[in-house]
Design an enzyme around this catalytic site. Sequence first.
Site, PDB file in Angstrom:
ATOM      1  N   ASP A  21       0.835  -1.200   0.000  1.00  0.00           N
ATOM      2  CA  ASP A  21       0.000   0.000   0.000  1.00  0.00           C
ATOM      3  C   ASP A  21       0.873   1.254   0.000  1.00  0.00           C
ATOM      4  OD1 ASP A  21      -2.354   1.384  -0.050  1.00  0.00           O
ATOM      5  OD2 ASP A  21      -2.812   1.136   2.086  1.00  0.00           O
ATOM      6  N   ASN A  69     -11.148  -2.293  -5.409  1.00  0.00           N
ATOM      7  CA  ASN A  69     -10.335  -1.437  -6.283  1.00  0.00           C
ATOM      8  C   ASN A  69     -10.974  -1.217  -7.663  1.00  0.00           C
ATOM      9  OD1 ASN A  69      -7.164  -2.710  -4.971  1.00  0.00           O
ATOM     10  ND2 ASN A  69      -8.241  -0.827  -4.447  1.00  0.00           N
TER      11      ASN A  69
HETATM   12  C1  IPE Z   1      -5.746  -2.668  -0.259  1.00  0.00           C
HETATM   13  O1  IPE Z   1      -5.269  -1.384  -0.487  1.00  0.00           O
HETATM   14  C2  IPE Z   1      -5.802  -3.434  -1.537  1.00  0.00           C
HETATM   15  C3  IPE Z   1      -4.507  -3.686  -2.177  1.00  0.00           C
HETATM   16  C4  IPE Z   1      -3.338  -3.423  -1.671  1.00  0.00           C
HETATM   17  C5  IPE Z   1      -4.569  -4.282  -3.484  1.00  0.00           C
HETATM   18  P1  IPE Z   1      -6.272  -0.142  -0.650  1.00  0.00           P
HETATM   19  O2  IPE Z   1      -5.430   1.072  -0.740  1.00  0.00           O
HETATM   20  O3  IPE Z   1      -7.217  -0.399  -1.747  1.00  0.00           O
HETATM   21  O4  IPE Z   1      -7.069  -0.203   0.723  1.00  0.00           O
HETATM   22  P2  IPE Z   1      -7.965   0.884   1.479  1.00  0.00           P
HETATM   23  O5  IPE Z   1      -9.037   1.281   0.540  1.00  0.00           O
HETATM   24  O6  IPE Z   1      -7.073   2.035   1.811  1.00  0.00           O
HETATM   25  O7  IPE Z   1      -8.455   0.184   2.699  1.00  0.00           O
HETATM   26  C1  IPE Z   2      -1.462   0.076  -3.394  1.00  0.00           C
HETATM   27  O1  IPE Z   2      -1.235   1.449  -3.460  1.00  0.00           O
HETATM   28  C2  IPE Z   2      -1.693  -0.555  -4.737  1.00  0.00           C
HETATM   29  C3  IPE Z   2      -3.088  -0.927  -5.032  1.00  0.00           C
HETATM   30  C4  IPE Z   2      -4.080  -0.851  -4.206  1.00  0.00           C
HETATM   31  C5  IPE Z   2      -3.364  -1.421  -6.362  1.00  0.00           C
HETATM   32  P1  IPE Z   2      -2.426   2.495  -3.518  1.00  0.00           P
HETATM   33  O2  IPE Z   2      -2.796   2.703  -4.930  1.00  0.00           O
HETATM   34  O3  IPE Z   2      -3.533   2.074  -2.629  1.00  0.00           O
HETATM   35  O4  IPE Z   2      -1.732   3.802  -2.951  1.00  0.00           O
HETATM   36  P2  IPE Z   2      -2.340   4.821  -1.886  1.00  0.00           P
HETATM   37  O5  IPE Z   2      -2.803   4.026  -0.714  1.00  0.00           O
HETATM   38  O6  IPE Z   2      -3.462   5.523  -2.571  1.00  0.00           O
HETATM   39  O7  IPE Z   2      -1.195   5.733  -1.558  1.00  0.00           O
HETATM   40 MG    MG Z   3      -4.018   2.388  -0.710  1.00  0.00          MG
END
Ligand code: IPE
Ligand code: IPE
Ligand code: MG
Length: 246
Positions: A21, A69
């Site tokens: 993340d 997502n």
């Molecule tokens: C969790 O990350 C899903 C993945 C890492 C693929 P998100 O960034 O989507 O999670 P939330 O929405 O902050 O909980």
């Molecule tokens: C994790 O990084 C990757 C996926 C969820 C695909 P994020 O895209 O959630 O990055 P932040 O949390 O918005 O910084």
């Molecule tokens: Mg994220």
Amino acid sequence: MGFKEQIDKSRLPEHIAIIMDGNGRWAKNQGKFRSFGHESGVLSVKDIVEGCADIGVKYLTIYAFSTENWNRPIEEVNALMELLIATINNETDTLNKNNVRLNAIGDIASLPQKCIDDLKSAMEETSKNTSCTLTLALSYSARWEIVEAAKKLARQALDQKINIDEITEKVFSSQLTTVDMPDPELMIRTSGEHRISNYLLWQMAYTEFYFTETLWPDFRKEDLFEAIVDYQKRERRFGKISEQLN
Ligand code: IPE
Ligand code: IPE
Ligand code: MG
């Protein structure tokens, strides 16, 4: 002494689950597009897979795309799917070189067809590898998985292939997407968020959680080794008291 040298090889976690993340925030901090963060995040995945293969972690499961997502802006979803396809195709040779088997869990049928096809061939091409199983959780959510398992069992009961009283935790687990894997002993989430976000809810009933402020594109082997050293300092009691553990 580095963290790698501090790891007790005889007590390695067999299965590590990761919520990668912080890609978006990492890119934004540099005034770049979110997709740049995702691209950079691939380098971290490569490094962590190599780290796991190096020290002998048998299963690594990475949350790459959640059911939720799909609700992101369409441009970001498309960029992620394209990155996924490119990465699978670029990295198959390296996976073979490191003796890593590729696996995927989630609602794979919901992915774009090219993604499904390339994923399938990469899985086939790496299917004989034995050092580490890398599982990508794609279009995955734990509630989806649990509901699917419940549906499968209900169908088997209706068809009189299983007796309802025979449904145990073990039988239920066997219907989950992680059927051939042990439960993760350690779960790592980067970027300072302290939540599970619908990841492996059943499997992580007794998993040790490790949270770090580090954003995923900055996460490297040494950070993984640090997490393992931290994990090895913990006492896993599984409901018992300290004195009962040898
Ligand atoms: C969790 O990350 C899903 C993945 C890492 C693929 P998100 O960034 O989507 O999670 P939330 O929405 O902050 O909980
Ligand atoms: C994790 O990084 C990757 C996926 C969820 C695909 P994020 O895209 O959630 O990055 P932040 O949390 O918005 O910084
Ligand atoms: Mg994220």
